[in-house]
Design a protein around this motif. Structure first.
Motif, PDB file in Angstrom:
ATOM      1  N   ASP A 103      24.550 -14.198  69.448  1.00 52.35           N
ATOM      2  CA  ASP A 103      25.291 -13.601  68.327  1.00 52.35           C
ATOM      3  C   ASP A 103      25.448 -14.610  67.195  1.00 52.35           C
ATOM      4  OD1 ASP A 103      25.537 -11.235  69.702  1.00 52.35           O
ATOM      5  OD2 ASP A 103      27.598 -11.606  70.356  1.00 52.35           O
ATOM      6  N   ARG A 104      25.668 -15.876  67.538  1.00 47.25           N
ATOM      7  CA  ARG A 104      25.785 -16.931  66.526  1.00 47.25           C
ATOM      8  C   ARG A 104      24.474 -17.077  65.754  1.00 47.25           C
ATOM      9  NH1 ARG A 104      24.347 -22.039  65.616  1.00 47.25           N
ATOM     10  NH2 ARG A 104      23.143 -22.101  67.534  1.00 47.25           N
ATOM     11  N   LEU A 105      23.338 -17.027  66.468  1.00 49.65           N
ATOM     12  CA  LEU A 105      22.036 -17.122  65.799  1.00 49.65           C
ATOM     13  C   LEU A 105      21.833 -15.954  64.841  1.00 49.65           C
ATOM     14  CD1 LEU A 105      19.815 -18.375  68.746  1.00 49.65           C
ATOM     15  CD2 LEU A 105      20.637 -19.694  66.779  1.00 49.65           C
ATOM     16  N   TRP A 106      22.286 -14.768  65.222  1.00 48.97           N
ATOM     17  CA  TRP A 106      22.224 -13.599  64.347  1.00 48.97           C
ATOM     18  C   TRP A 106      23.020 -13.881  63.072  1.00 48.97           C
ATOM     19  CZ3 TRP A 106      23.584  -8.062  66.441  1.00 48.97           C
ATOM     20  CH2 TRP A 106      23.433  -7.120  65.431  1.00 48.97           C
ATOM     21  N   HIS A 107      24.220 -14.420  63.226  1.00 48.21           N
ATOM     22  CA  HIS A 107      25.063 -14.761  62.082  1.00 48.21           C
ATOM     23  C   HIS A 107      24.375 -15.803  61.188  1.00 48.21           C
ATOM     24  CE1 HIS A 107      28.689 -15.526  59.779  1.00 48.21           C
ATOM     25  NE2 HIS A 107      28.521 -16.810  60.012  1.00 48.21           N
ATOM     26  N   VAL A 108      23.782 -16.815  61.794  1.00 45.59           N
ATOM     27  CA  VAL A 108      23.068 -17.849  61.034  1.00 45.59           C
ATOM     28  C   VAL A 108      21.912 -17.217  60.269  1.00 45.59           C
ATOM     29  CG1 VAL A 108      21.555 -19.871  61.257  1.00 45.59           C
ATOM     30  CG2 VAL A 108      23.731 -19.781  62.511  1.00 45.59           C
ATOM     31  N   TRP A 109      21.145 -16.353  60.930  1.00 37.68           N
ATOM     32  CA  TRP A 109      19.992 -15.707  60.299  1.00 37.68           C
ATOM     33  C   TRP A 109      20.426 -14.895  59.085  1.00 37.68           C
ATOM     34  CZ3 TRP A 109      18.828 -10.454  59.782  1.00 37.68           C
ATOM     35  CH2 TRP A 109      17.544 -10.177  59.314  1.00 37.68           C
ATOM     36  N   GLY A 111      22.760 -15.436  57.083  1.00 37.40           N
ATOM     37  CA  GLY A 111      23.107 -16.319  55.984  1.00 37.40           C
ATOM     38  C   GLY A 111      21.930 -17.060  55.374  1.00 37.40           C
ATOM     39  N   LEU A 112      20.741 -16.906  55.934  1.00 37.72           N
ATOM     40  CA  LEU A 112      19.583 -17.655  55.435  1.00 37.72           C
ATOM     41  C   LEU A 112      19.045 -17.137  54.102  1.00 37.72           C
ATOM     42  CD1 LEU A 112      17.578 -18.254  58.729  1.00 37.72           C
ATOM     43  CD2 LEU A 112      18.914 -19.929  57.412  1.00 37.72           C
ATOM     44  N   ARG A 113      19.100 -15.825  53.884  1.00 33.36           N
ATOM     45  CA  ARG A 113      18.634 -15.244  52.625  1.00 33.36           C
ATOM     46  C   ARG A 113      19.340 -13.913  52.404  1.00 33.36           C
ATOM     47  NH1 ARG A 113      14.087 -14.667  56.228  1.00 33.36           N
ATOM     48  NH2 ARG A 113      13.101 -16.586  55.616  1.00 33.36           N
ATOM     49  N   PRO A 114      19.522 -13.517  51.155  1.00 34.99           N
ATOM     50  CA  PRO A 114      20.279 -12.290  50.864  1.00 34.99           C
ATOM     51  C   PRO A 114      19.671 -11.028  51.475  1.00 34.99           C
ATOM     52  CG  PRO A 114      19.966 -13.574  48.858  1.00 34.99           C
ATOM     53  CD  PRO A 114      19.156 -14.237  49.937  1.00 34.99           C
ATOM     54  N   SER A 115      18.369 -10.998  51.682  1.00 34.26           N
ATOM     55  CA  SER A 115      17.729  -9.794  52.229  1.00 34.26           C
ATOM     56  C   SER A 115      17.941  -9.647  53.738  1.00 34.26           C
ATOM     57  CB  SER A 115      16.233  -9.806  51.921  1.00 34.26           C
ATOM     58  OG  SER A 115      15.620 -10.939  52.514  1.00 34.26           O
ATOM     59  N   ASN A 116      18.501 -10.655  54.396  1.00 36.95           N
ATOM     60  CA  ASN A 116      18.749 -10.572  55.839  1.00 36.95           C
ATOM     61  C   ASN A 116      20.030  -9.784  56.083  1.00 36.95           C
ATOM     62  OD1 ASN A 116      16.531 -12.187  56.055  1.00 36.95           O
ATOM     63  ND2 ASN A 116      17.585 -13.920  56.948  1.00 36.95           N
ATOM     64  N   THR A 117      19.869  -8.521  56.417  1.00 38.09           N
ATOM     65  CA  THR A 117      21.020  -7.640  56.603  1.00 38.09           C
ATOM     66  C   THR A 117      20.955  -6.953  57.957  1.00 38.09           C
ATOM     67  OG1 THR A 117      19.858  -5.803  55.553  1.00 38.09           O
ATOM     68  CG2 THR A 117      21.213  -7.193  54.120  1.00 38.09           C
ATOM     69  N   ASP A 118      22.077  -6.391  58.358  1.00 42.57           N
ATOM     70  CA  ASP A 118      22.146  -5.633  59.606  1.00 42.57           C
ATOM     71  C   ASP A 118      21.484  -4.265  59.423  1.00 42.57           C
ATOM     72  OD1 ASP A 118      23.664  -7.626  60.819  1.00 42.57           O
ATOM     73  OD2 ASP A 118      25.550  -6.724  60.203  1.00 42.57           O
ATOM     74  N   PHE A 119      21.232  -3.585  60.529  1.00 42.91           N
ATOM     75  CA  PHE A 119      20.773  -2.205  60.467  1.00 42.91           C
ATOM     76  C   PHE A 119      21.855  -1.336  59.835  1.00 42.91           C
ATOM     77  CE2 PHE A 119      18.025  -2.949  64.379  1.00 42.91           C
ATOM     78  CZ  PHE A 119      16.845  -2.867  63.679  1.00 42.91           C
ATOM     79  N   THR A 120      21.440  -0.325  59.106  1.00 42.58           N
ATOM     80  CA  THR A 120      22.383   0.649  58.561  1.00 42.58           C
ATOM     81  C   THR A 120      22.071   2.051  59.065  1.00 42.58           C
ATOM     82  OG1 THR A 120      20.990   0.913  56.602  1.00 42.58           O
ATOM     83  CG2 THR A 120      22.792  -0.695  56.456  1.00 42.58           C
ATOM     84  N   ASP A 121      21.005   2.215  59.808  1.00 42.55           N
ATOM     85  CA  ASP A 121      20.565   3.505  60.323  1.00 42.55           C
ATOM     86  C   ASP A 121      21.601   4.073  61.302  1.00 42.55           C
ATOM     87  OD1 ASP A 121      19.353   5.587  61.710  1.00 42.55           O
ATOM     88  OD2 ASP A 121      17.432   4.574  61.907  1.00 42.55           O
ATOM     89  N   PRO A 122      22.237   5.212  60.970  1.00 45.66           N
ATOM     90  CA  PRO A 122      23.274   5.757  61.852  1.00 45.66           C
ATOM     91  C   PRO A 122      22.747   6.168  63.232  1.00 45.66           C
ATOM     92  CG  PRO A 122      22.856   7.241  60.003  1.00 45.66           C
ATOM     93  CD  PRO A 122      22.063   6.001  59.765  1.00 45.66           C
TER      94      PRO A 122
END
Length: 144
Positions: A103-109, A111-122
């Motif tokens: 989960d920490r690596l996900w958080h780090v990823w 923050g690496l670039r603005p296009s790195n976002t979570d899924f939004t697909d419901p």
């Protein structure tokens, strides 16, 4: 008290510590940066009801996630009950620290670039999985 080998194949266990650290850092750069320039490669393909199993693993799923499970495991355990087996992995004390690190690596990823976002697909976010609690009662857990 041994340094993890993120490219563990079990063939070479005598790598000097500094070399092992260098190899691990190269692997993490490949998995977190080179292979994960967009959300789908990093998070993996969404898994929806009716999909075939394993629609596509994330860049971290097999290495380092899976490697640490298998590397931490002890093949001498009865029925191979250790971190390397799905049915027993959560009984290992390091399991939750390992998954917290993922989960920490996900958080780090993110923050690496603005296009790195979570899924939004419901469909993905509302997917649910059944687990069993300490009383062996089924518990439904949603991704969201």
């Amino acid at each position: 008290p041994v340094l993890v080998d993120l490219d563990s194949s079990g063939s070479d266990t005598n790598i000097p510590r500094d070399q092992q650290i260098d190899e691990n850092l190269k692997i993490m750069y490949r998995q977190m940066i080179s292979n994960a320039k967009k959300t789908l490669p990093f998070l993996g393909q969404p898994y929806r009801a009716g999909d075939q199993p394993d629609p596509g693993a994330s860049s971290l799923e097999n290495v380092p996630h899976g490697t640490v499970h298998v590397w931490t495991g002890d093949p001498r355990q009865p029925n191979l009950a250790d971190m390397g087996n799905f049915f027993s992995a959560a009984r290992d004390p390091i399991f939750f620290a390992h998954h917290g690190n993922m989960d920490r690596l996900w958080h780090v990823w993110r923050g690496l670039r603005p296009s790195n976002t979570d899924f939004t697909d419901p469909d993905w976010l509302d997917a649910a999985f059944l687990f069993y609690d300490e009383e062996a009662r089924p518990v439904r857990v949603r991704v969201r």
